[in-house]
Design a protein around this motif. Structure first.
Motif, PDB file in Angstrom:
ATOM      1  N   PRO A 269     -28.384  69.257  -0.271  1.00 29.09           N
ATOM      2  CA  PRO A 269     -27.551  69.258   0.932  1.00 29.09           C
ATOM      3  C   PRO A 269     -27.102  67.842   1.253  1.00 29.09           C
ATOM      4  CG  PRO A 269     -29.862  69.591   1.489  1.00 29.09           C
ATOM      5  CD  PRO A 269     -29.784  69.651   0.006  1.00 29.09           C
ATOM      6  N   ALA A 270     -26.072  67.720   2.067  1.00 28.24           N
ATOM      7  CA  ALA A 270     -25.457  66.412   2.328  1.00 28.24           C
ATOM      8  C   ALA A 270     -26.469  65.390   2.857  1.00 28.24           C
ATOM      9  CB  ALA A 270     -24.297  66.575   3.309  1.00 28.24           C
ATOM     10  N   ALA A 271     -27.342  65.816   3.764  1.00 33.05           N
ATOM     11  CA  ALA A 271     -28.317  64.878   4.340  1.00 33.05           C
ATOM     12  C   ALA A 271     -29.257  64.351   3.258  1.00 33.05           C
ATOM     13  CB  ALA A 271     -29.097  65.562   5.463  1.00 33.05           C
ATOM     14  N   ARG A 272     -29.682  65.209   2.361  1.00 41.20           N
ATOM     15  CA  ARG A 272     -30.580  64.777   1.289  1.00 41.20           C
ATOM     16  C   ARG A 272     -29.839  63.897   0.282  1.00 41.20           C
ATOM     17  NH1 ARG A 272     -34.304  63.721  -0.083  1.00 41.20           N
ATOM     18  NH2 ARG A 272     -35.109  65.055  -1.753  1.00 41.20           N
ATOM     19  N   GLN A 273     -28.544  64.158   0.085  1.00 35.91           N
ATOM     20  CA  GLN A 273     -27.767  63.289  -0.806  1.00 35.91           C
ATOM     21  C   GLN A 273     -27.702  61.866  -0.244  1.00 35.91           C
ATOM     22  OE1 GLN A 273     -24.104  65.493  -0.975  1.00 35.91           O
ATOM     23  NE2 GLN A 273     -24.740  66.749  -2.723  1.00 35.91           N
ATOM     24  N   ARG A 274     -27.513  61.761   1.070  1.00 34.56           N
ATOM     25  CA  ARG A 274     -27.489  60.429   1.687  1.00 34.56           C
ATOM     26  C   ARG A 274     -28.853  59.762   1.554  1.00 34.56           C
ATOM     27  NH1 ARG A 274     -23.584  57.118   2.431  1.00 34.56           N
ATOM     28  NH2 ARG A 274     -22.294  58.806   3.291  1.00 34.56           N
ATOM     29  N   GLU A 275     -29.935  60.521   1.724  1.00 37.40           N
ATOM     30  CA  GLU A 275     -31.273  59.951   1.544  1.00 37.40           C
ATOM     31  C   GLU A 275     -31.488  59.514   0.103  1.00 37.40           C
ATOM     32  OE1 GLU A 275     -34.068  62.892   2.743  1.00 37.40           O
ATOM     33  OE2 GLU A 275     -33.461  62.900   4.861  1.00 37.40           O
ATOM     34  N   ALA A 276     -30.989  60.306  -0.841  1.00 32.93           N
ATOM     35  CA  ALA A 276     -31.134  59.947  -2.252  1.00 32.93           C
ATOM     36  C   ALA A 276     -30.392  58.663  -2.562  1.00 32.93           C
ATOM     37  CB  ALA A 276     -30.615  61.088  -3.126  1.00 32.93           C
ATOM     38  N   ALA A 277     -29.203  58.499  -1.966  1.00 31.60           N
ATOM     39  CA  ALA A 277     -28.427  57.283  -2.193  1.00 31.60           C
ATOM     40  C   ALA A 277     -29.186  56.063  -1.671  1.00 31.60           C
ATOM     41  CB  ALA A 277     -27.062  57.408  -1.509  1.00 31.60           C
ATOM     42  N   CYS A 278     -29.740  56.176  -0.486  1.00 35.33           N
ATOM     43  CA  CYS A 278     -30.486  55.053   0.085  1.00 35.33           C
ATOM     44  C   CYS A 278     -31.740  54.752  -0.739  1.00 35.33           C
ATOM     45  CB  CYS A 278     -30.854  55.346   1.537  1.00 35.33           C
ATOM     46  SG  CYS A 278     -29.426  55.407   2.655  1.00 35.33           S
ATOM     47  N   TRP A 279     -32.420  55.797  -1.186  1.00 37.18           N
ATOM     48  CA  TRP A 279     -33.642  55.601  -2.007  1.00 37.18           C
ATOM     49  C   TRP A 279     -33.296  54.864  -3.293  1.00 37.18           C
ATOM     50  CZ3 TRP A 279     -34.841  57.205  -6.954  1.00 37.18           C
ATOM     51  CH2 TRP A 279     -36.168  57.074  -7.349  1.00 37.18           C
ATOM     52  N   ALA A 280     -32.225  55.279  -3.952  1.00 35.47           N
ATOM     53  CA  ALA A 280     -31.846  54.642  -5.209  1.00 35.47           C
ATOM     54  C   ALA A 280     -31.383  53.212  -4.982  1.00 35.47           C
ATOM     55  CB  ALA A 280     -30.740  55.455  -5.884  1.00 35.47           C
ATOM     56  N   ALA A 281     -30.642  52.976  -3.882  1.00 31.47           N
ATOM     57  CA  ALA A 281     -30.174  51.622  -3.602  1.00 31.47           C
ATOM     58  C   ALA A 281     -31.348  50.670  -3.357  1.00 31.47           C
ATOM     59  CB  ALA A 281     -29.233  51.643  -2.396  1.00 31.47           C
ATOM     60  N   ARG A 282     -32.361  51.135  -2.609  1.00 36.34           N
ATOM     61  CA  ARG A 282     -33.527  50.270  -2.365  1.00 36.34           C
ATOM     62  C   ARG A 282     -34.267  49.975  -3.663  1.00 36.34           C
ATOM     63  NH1 ARG A 282     -36.183  47.947   1.451  1.00 36.34           N
ATOM     64  NH2 ARG A 282     -34.838  48.804   3.092  1.00 36.34           N
ATOM     65  N   ARG A 283     -34.397  51.001  -4.533  1.00 38.82           N
ATOM     66  CA  ARG A 283     -35.060  50.750  -5.815  1.00 38.82           C
ATOM     67  C   ARG A 283     -34.266  49.757  -6.655  1.00 38.82           C
ATOM     68  NH1 ARG A 283     -39.012  54.214  -7.640  1.00 38.82           N
ATOM     69  NH2 ARG A 283     -39.083  52.632  -9.295  1.00 38.82           N
ATOM     70  N   ALA A 284     -32.949  49.819  -6.583  1.00 38.01           N
ATOM     71  CA  ALA A 284     -32.127  48.881  -7.339  1.00 38.01           C
ATOM     72  C   ALA A 284     -32.296  47.463  -6.795  1.00 38.01           C
ATOM     73  CB  ALA A 284     -30.666  49.299  -7.280  1.00 38.01           C
ATOM     74  N   MET A 285     -32.279  47.330  -5.469  1.00 39.11           N
ATOM     75  CA  MET A 285     -32.443  45.995  -4.879  1.00 39.11           C
ATOM     76  C   MET A 285     -33.825  45.429  -5.219  1.00 39.11           C
ATOM     77  SD  MET A 285     -29.495  45.570  -3.544  1.00 39.11           S
ATOM     78  CE  MET A 285     -28.936  46.654  -4.879  1.00 39.11           C
ATOM     79  N   ARG A 286     -34.821  46.311  -5.239  1.00 38.17           N
ATOM     80  CA  ARG A 286     -36.188  45.848  -5.517  1.00 38.17           C
ATOM     81  C   ARG A 286     -36.319  45.347  -6.950  1.00 38.17           C
ATOM     82  NH1 ARG A 286     -40.295  50.237  -3.894  1.00 38.17           N
ATOM     83  NH2 ARG A 286     -39.412  49.640  -1.889  1.00 38.17           N
ATOM     84  N   VAL A 287     -35.810  46.108  -7.919  1.00 43.04           N
ATOM     85  CA  VAL A 287     -35.989  45.723  -9.316  1.00 43.04           C
ATOM     86  C   VAL A 287     -35.194  44.463  -9.649  1.00 43.04           C
ATOM     87  CG1 VAL A 287     -34.093  47.064 -10.343  1.00 43.04           C
ATOM     88  CG2 VAL A 287     -36.191  46.678 -11.649  1.00 43.04           C
ATOM     89  N   ALA A 288     -34.111  44.201  -8.881  1.00 46.22           N
ATOM     90  CA  ALA A 288     -33.286  43.025  -9.148  1.00 46.22           C
ATOM     91  C   ALA A 288     -33.679  41.832  -8.288  1.00 46.22           C
ATOM     92  CB  ALA A 288     -31.817  43.361  -8.906  1.00 46.22           C
ATOM     93  N   GLY A 289     -34.738  41.969  -7.488  1.00 42.14           N
ATOM     94  CA  GLY A 289     -35.188  40.851  -6.662  1.00 42.14           C
ATOM     95  C   GLY A 289     -34.277  40.568  -5.494  1.00 42.14           C
ATOM     96  N   LEU A 290     -33.560  41.581  -5.014  1.00 42.61           N
ATOM     97  CA  LEU A 290     -32.620  41.377  -3.914  1.00 42.61           C
ATOM     98  C   LEU A 290     -33.124  41.953  -2.593  1.00 42.61           C
ATOM     99  CD1 LEU A 290     -29.306  42.338  -5.785  1.00 42.61           C
ATOM    100  CD2 LEU A 290     -30.206  40.035  -5.367  1.00 42.61           C
ATOM    101  N   GLU A 291     -34.252  42.626  -2.627  1.00 40.29           N
ATOM    102  CA  GLU A 291     -34.721  43.346  -1.449  1.00 40.29           C
ATOM    103  C   GLU A 291     -35.053  42.413  -0.296  1.00 40.29           C
ATOM    104  OE1 GLU A 291     -37.741  47.142  -0.716  1.00 40.29           O
ATOM    105  OE2 GLU A 291     -38.252  45.613  -2.214  1.00 40.29           O
TER     106      GLU A 291
END
Length: 482
Positions: free
Chosen positions: A349-371
């Motif tokens: 559902p749309a709300a979970r898609q937005r949560e998935a986007a935020c979850w993936a973005a945080r993981r990306a920032m973390r692995v790249a040292g940008l968090e």
């Protein structure tokens, strides 16, 4: 005259003239290659009798909506005096005269020159070609009315042009402009009683419905067939208006009048009636249409299989939903590295898609040292709190934010291997790319108003930013999005 495609010569005609279509007749000369004398005479009405002094005379009806007629040689040559001759608009009768037709192998300097003359006058009825005066030395051509009827019906129900849509439609042919011209009648005679077909004339995806009105009158109307035979059926009718067929008897025999037909259809309808009156219930065009339909069906199936194969290569399997296929996103790229992931995101559902986007973005920032970079952490926190991202992330696809990333001295610089899909990018091997540049689009993706696009793009870019750990990240993503 320019116009519709020609019917083959040697189908209907005599030693002098063969009909070739609504706009065309072919005249036969004695000489194969060389000059003859020819002229055109436009008459105010039909001649009272045939001119004398000619060896052969034949005539036929032509359709000339442009009011122009040209005489063209075997190899396309023309004479100025015989090009675009002004003739009546609409149906015209053309009577061809010839004399002194000798082949060059027997012609001598003492022989008179070969002469041809065309007499033309306006008519309101389409009548068949006829021999007015037969050449004593001419041959009797075998007539093929069934072949002519087949050509005629196929000309009335042509398949759509295969011209690529990117080229645009061809300009209208000025010779085909029939604006302002009245409908006409097709007339045929028989010396003995005949019957007109009643019921349905099959014509592939279309059909003609012949319905009785009284003992002498029928209505002719076009309709779409209940069971079309082509994979992309015709839906446009040759004529949307019904016409009237009358069959009457008189002292000279039986007359069929098909009234109220389009002038451009008169020639073809005449050929169809010539066949139907002599062979009731025989439709020689049906088998040709079935063959064409079988070929079109086979081609459509081949095209479908090739498209399915191409789509499968693009999407790593069966195509996703129509909505996903229409997105401007990294959907195809994600499908090539993890096809089930794309379906899983699409099903959320749309709300979970937005949560998935935020979850993936945080993981990306973390692995790249940008968090922990202040302005980046603030933008990520705003997205997670469902607040708007700064304008530098939302305008011009986040160009300003990306430029700041590359110039910020606090941003670390590490690299990850980038393994490109050889099917999409050729045979290049492993390359290196800046990990922070690979990860940052996952954060910019959160600016998209469509949560499905945001989730797809964030997950894909986060996966790329993980480099050799991409598969581990995707496994965790499946668990997190379950």
């Amino acid at each position: 005259m320019p116009g519709a495609s020609r019917m083959d010569i040697y189908t209907l005609g005599d030693d002098l003239l063969h009909v070739g279509g609504p706009h065309q007749v072919t005249g036969f000369c004695g000489i194969h290659t060389g000059w003859i004398r020819a002229r055109v005479r436009v008459l105010p009405g039909p001649p009272a009798e045939a001119d004398v002094g000619w060896d052969a005379i034949s005539e036929a009806t032509l359709w000339s909506p442009s009011g122009r007629l040209s005489v063209v040689g075997l190899m396309g040559g023309t004479a100025a005096a015989l090009t675009d001759v002004a003739v009546p608009r609409g149906l015209i009768r053309v009577r061809v005269h010839a004399r002194d037709r000798l082949h060059e192998t027997v012609r001598t300097d003492d022989d008179p020159p070969e002469r041809h003359e065309l007499h033309i006058w306006a008519v309101s009825e389409e009548t068949p070609w006829r021999t007015v005066l037969a050449d004593p030395g001419g041959r009797d051509w075998e007539q093929r009315p069934a072949k002519a009827a087949e050509w005629a019906m196929l000309s009335l129900v042509p398949r759509p042009s295969g011209r690529p849509a990117i080229l645009g439609p061809l300009p209208p042919d000025p010779y085909e402009d029939d604006a302002g011209l009245s409908r006409v009648a097709v007339v045929r005679y028989r010396p003995v009683p005949v019957e007109a077909s009643v019921g349905v004339l099959p014509a592939g995806d279309l059909e003609v419905r012949l319905e009785p009105v009284d003992g002498e009158t029928l209505t002719w109307s076009w309709a779409t067939a209940d069971e079309p035979i082509f994979p992309q059926p015709l839906t446009t009718l040759p004529d949307n208006e019904p016409s009237t067929v009358r069959l009457t008897s008189g002292p000279d025999g039986f007359e069929l009048r098909h009234e109220g037909v389009l002038g451009r259809h008169a020639f073809a309808l005449g050929l169809i009636w010539e066949h139907l009156l002599d062979t009731v219930g025989s439709y020689p065009w049906v088998e040709t249409l079935r063959k064409q339909a079988a070929e079109a069906t086979a081609l459509a199936e081949k095209t479908r299989r090739l498209q399915a194969k191409r789509v499968a290569e693009q999407w790593g399997g069966a195509p996703p939903s129509d909505r996903v296929r229409g997105l401007l996103s990294q959907a195809r790229s994600l499908a090539r590295i993890d096809r089930p992931m794309l379906d899983r995101i699409d099903a959320l559902p749309a709300a979970r898609q937005r949560e998935a986007a935020c979850w993936a973005a945080r993981r990306a920032m973390r692995v790249a040292g940008l968090e922990q970079i202040g302005w980046i952490a603030d933008a990520l926190a705003a997205a997670e709190a469902d607040r708007p991202l700064p304008r530098s992330f939302t305008e011009q696809s986040g160009t300003a934010a990306f430029n700041r990333l590359l110039s910020d001295p606090e941003v670390p610089h590490t690299t990850v291997p980038l393994r490109l899909d050889p099917k999409a990018f050729g045979t290049r091997g492993v390359t290196e790319m800046l990990q922070q540049a690979a990860a940052f689009p996952a954060l910019i993706a959160l600016a998209n108003d469509d949560p499905l696009v945001a989730a797809i793009d964030a997950v894909y870019n986060a996966a790329i930013a993980h480099g050799d750990d991409r598969d581990r990240f995707l496994t965790e993503a499946h668990i997190a999005l379950h």
